[in-house]
Design an enzyme around this catalytic site. Structure first.
Site, PDB file in Angstrom:
ATOM      1  N   ASP A 314     -24.429 -42.399   2.206  1.00 32.06           N
ATOM      2  CA  ASP A 314     -23.918 -43.539   1.455  1.00 32.06           C
ATOM      3  C   ASP A 314     -24.986 -44.138   0.553  1.00 32.06           C
ATOM      4  OD1 ASP A 314     -21.820 -45.653   1.049  1.00 32.06           O
ATOM      5  OD2 ASP A 314     -23.389 -46.914   1.916  1.00 32.06           O
ATOM      6  N   GLU A 367     -23.439 -39.623  -2.084  1.00 32.83           N
ATOM      7  CA  GLU A 367     -22.700 -40.567  -2.919  1.00 32.83           C
ATOM      8  C   GLU A 367     -23.723 -41.146  -3.897  1.00 32.83           C
ATOM      9  OE1 GLU A 367     -20.559 -44.828  -3.266  1.00 32.83           O
ATOM     10  OE2 GLU A 367     -22.051 -44.436  -1.731  1.00 32.83           O
TER      11      GLU A 367
END
Length: 634
Positions: A314, A367
């Site tokens: 993330d 990401e």
């Protein structure tokens, strides 16, 4: 209750590796471990707290008194406190009470290596084990055949707390999900599930992205072994498991990692590097050896003990740049005067090297929303070493295009075609994630313009375009049946919508698109290379039509794809073809079974010796309204 007995699981070599930041199985040493010492059963505790003056284990076994069970600091300047307490058993609650030698500050912390945590809002750690008999041997031995970069990779992104709820809006358990979710994913044909963070977190509105228990599956849904059952059953059904992993930041909750021993132990001491202004959270000190070992050990832990098949990392962009979300004067350049965080770059490279060296058939996915180069290229060529990267530019441009009324689309064809100018610079995953259906952005279905028929025709067109565009796929839960409302983490998806034809039609087309993707090698064998894609015509903006070829290893299996991005039916629409023969329509997003108009091309379509689009041959097609049609060579 017995007193603390001197005992250690650490060897001198362990300590050397820990200090060097090269111990990647710290969970075997630090934390709480059920062991037997001299014939006596109990728990060995070990915690890293280098600025502590004293460390005690407090829990329900000593009435949370601070001085009953004091650990001993090791002599080797590692900063590790340890000791064995007899008679403590599995299920005992505990924390570490730490008095710092900095102004005598006292903190009471959950165990950073706890395997299990109390159910929030309670914050104690729980003595536990990882005993479990796995039944996924077939999957684990062959998963490289499912997870390779040249394999179909279609991901269903799930928030466990809101996929489906039970009576009175209660959470489903891991065991209930092991029945319901597994059956649903298998039915709809996704190859993988991605779980939004399941590591323990204190605050539901964070969706799990503010972690306090990095080694513990959240107790909201059951015990650690119950989560193992869920992963196990997914594997037995032939479905891979990706876990969202958050090494980018952590909350400052009193029981968490922040200010752990009265010092900035896990977070960077310089607030310009150690505090995230967007999320009001703390940022790891990636230049500290022991912190790097903690994070990489955590990644190894989930792949080893929970059989995860991949980690989606993330907020990588926030880690890479020193000036991320910071104004001038709020950040300091690196030693070369640049904005890149050199410690982060070094950490991410080492993380990926360790993962790929120790686990076969896994993937790491970044990401990462910027143009940082070579994110998904090997470290030996200068890359960060990820297996894949989210294609955020494609996602933004595509949704921007689709939200336009069809009459204006001819002026914005470049929003669709631009992605192919950089599509093969990385191993891209095409994401329609949870971030696109919250905070007033509308659901994917309600981004689409027009009346109800056009909305759903556009949605089917969008998904047809996504599945035939190069790259792997990710779709957030609810989007696969055209959820009308934005995602709400506090309640179930709107499953009742499946009683309506348009919504059930969307679910059916996603199911069929997954099957098309898995059954057609041209859609996946070369999905990350320019050899797998060829434009036929990208310049027919007046009609808002795109045509292209997808290619695999066998030219006979190539596919022709045509997208009609308006509601005007195009009859006798000619496209150029480079070979003789016939075409057969094998997929059509406008079929009546999906809620479409049923217009299409039946039978064999003869390729004519009539030059067109710079090619020697051509064929005439009927293009249904707002559709993607796919053709194979007969």
């Amino acid at each position: 209750m017995s007193k603390v007995i001197t005992h250690s699981l650490f060897t001198d070599f362990d300590i050397d590796l820990f200090k060097a930041g090269k111990h990647f199985k710290l969970y075997e040493k630090l934390g709480a471990h059920l062991v037997e010492v001299n014939g006596v059963k109990g728990v060995y505790f070990a915690v890293w707290a280098p600025t502590a003056q004293s460390v005690s284990v407090v829990g329900d076994f000593n009435y949370w008194r601070g001085n009953d069970h004091q650990l001993q600091v090791r002599w080797d300047s590692s900063g590790i406190w340890e000791g064995f307490i007899p008679e403590i058993t599995k299920g005992a609650l505990y924390k570490y009470k730490i008095q710092s030698n900095i102004n005598g500050i006292v903190t009471e912390k959950a165990d950073p290596f706890a395997l299990y945590c109390e159910k929030p809002p309670h914050t104690a750690s729980v003595v536990w084990d990882l005993d479990y008999k796995w039944k996924d041997e077939n999957w684990m031995q062959s998963r490289q055949n499912h997870n390779g970069l040249d394999k179909p990779y279609s991901v269903y992104e799930v928030h466990l707390g809101s996929w489906k709820r039970g009576e009175h809006n209660r959470f489903l358990t891991y065991l209930e999900l092991a029945d319901d979710l597994v059956a649903y994913v298998k039915e709809t044909g996704f190859t993988h599930v991605e779980f939004m963070p399941i590591m323990e977190y204190p605050y539901d509105p964070s969706w799990g992205y503010q972690l306090t228990g990095y080694f513990a599956p959240t107790s909201r849904f059951g015990k650690p072994q119950d989560f193992m059952v869920l992963v196990d059953k997914l594997h037995q059904a032939g479905i891979g498991v990706i876990l969202d992993w958050v090494p980018s930041h952590f909350p400052d909750d009193a029981h968490g990692l922040g200010f752990f021993d009265g010092s900035h132990l896990y977070e960077h001491p310089d607030r310009r590097k150690g505090y995230h202004p967007d999320w009001k959270s703390l940022v790891f000190n990636y230049g500290r050896n022991e912190v790097r070992a903690f994070l990489i050990s955590n990644a190894v832990f989930w792949l080893h003990h929970y059989h995860a098949d991949g980690l989606r990392v993330d907020a990588v962009a926030s880690m890479l740049y020193l000036d991320y979300s910071r104004e001038e004067g709020e950040w300091e350049p690196n030693i070369y005067g640049g904005r890149e965080n050199l410690d982060t770059i070094s950490f991410l490279k080492e993380f990926n090297e360790v993962i790929y060296a120790n686990f076969s058939g896994v993937q790491t996915i970044a990401e990462e929303s910027t143009s940082f180069p070579m994110v998904s290229r090997p470290t030996f060529t200068g890359g960060l070493g990820f297996g894949m990267k989210w294609m955020m530019g494609w996602m933004h441009d595509t949704l921007k295009y689709f939200q336009k009324e069809t009459v204006y689309r001819k002026y914005h064809q470049n929003d669709l075609t631009f992605s192919m100018t950089y599509a093969f610079t990385e191993n891209f995953m095409l994401p329609f994630s949870h971030d696109e259906v919250v905070y007033g952005k509308k659901s994917i279905a309600n981004k689409m313009p027009g009346d109800e028929w056009q909305k759903f025709a556009n949605l089917r067109l969008l998904y047809g375009y996504m599945f035939t565009h190069p790259g792997t796929k990710l779709l957030f839960m609810g989007s696969e049946f055209g959820q009308s409302d934005e995602w709400n983490f506090e309640k179930s998806l709107d499953w009742h919508l499946l009683q309506f034809d348009y919504h059930s039609g969307v679910k059916r087309i996603i199911t069929d698109l997954n099957q098309l993707y898995k059954s057609q090698p041209a859609l996946y064998e070369k999905q990350f290379t320019g050899e797998g894609f060829e434009w036929i015509n990208y310049s027919d903006h007046q009609n808002a039509v795109l045509s292209y070829i997808r290619k695999g290893n066998n030219a006979k299996e190539n596919l022709v794809i045509v997208g009609n991005f308006t509601q005007v039916v195009r009859e006798n629409y000619r496209i150029g073809i480079s070979q003789k023969g016939k075409l057969i329509e094998i997929f059509n997003t406008d079929e009546a079974i999906y809620g479409g108009s049923g217009i299409g091309n039946s039978g064999n379509l003869k390729i004519e010796s009539s030059p067109y689009d710079g090619r020697d041959y051509s064929v005439e097609l009927t293009l249904p309204p707002l559709s993607v049609t796919v053709y194979s060579f007969a």
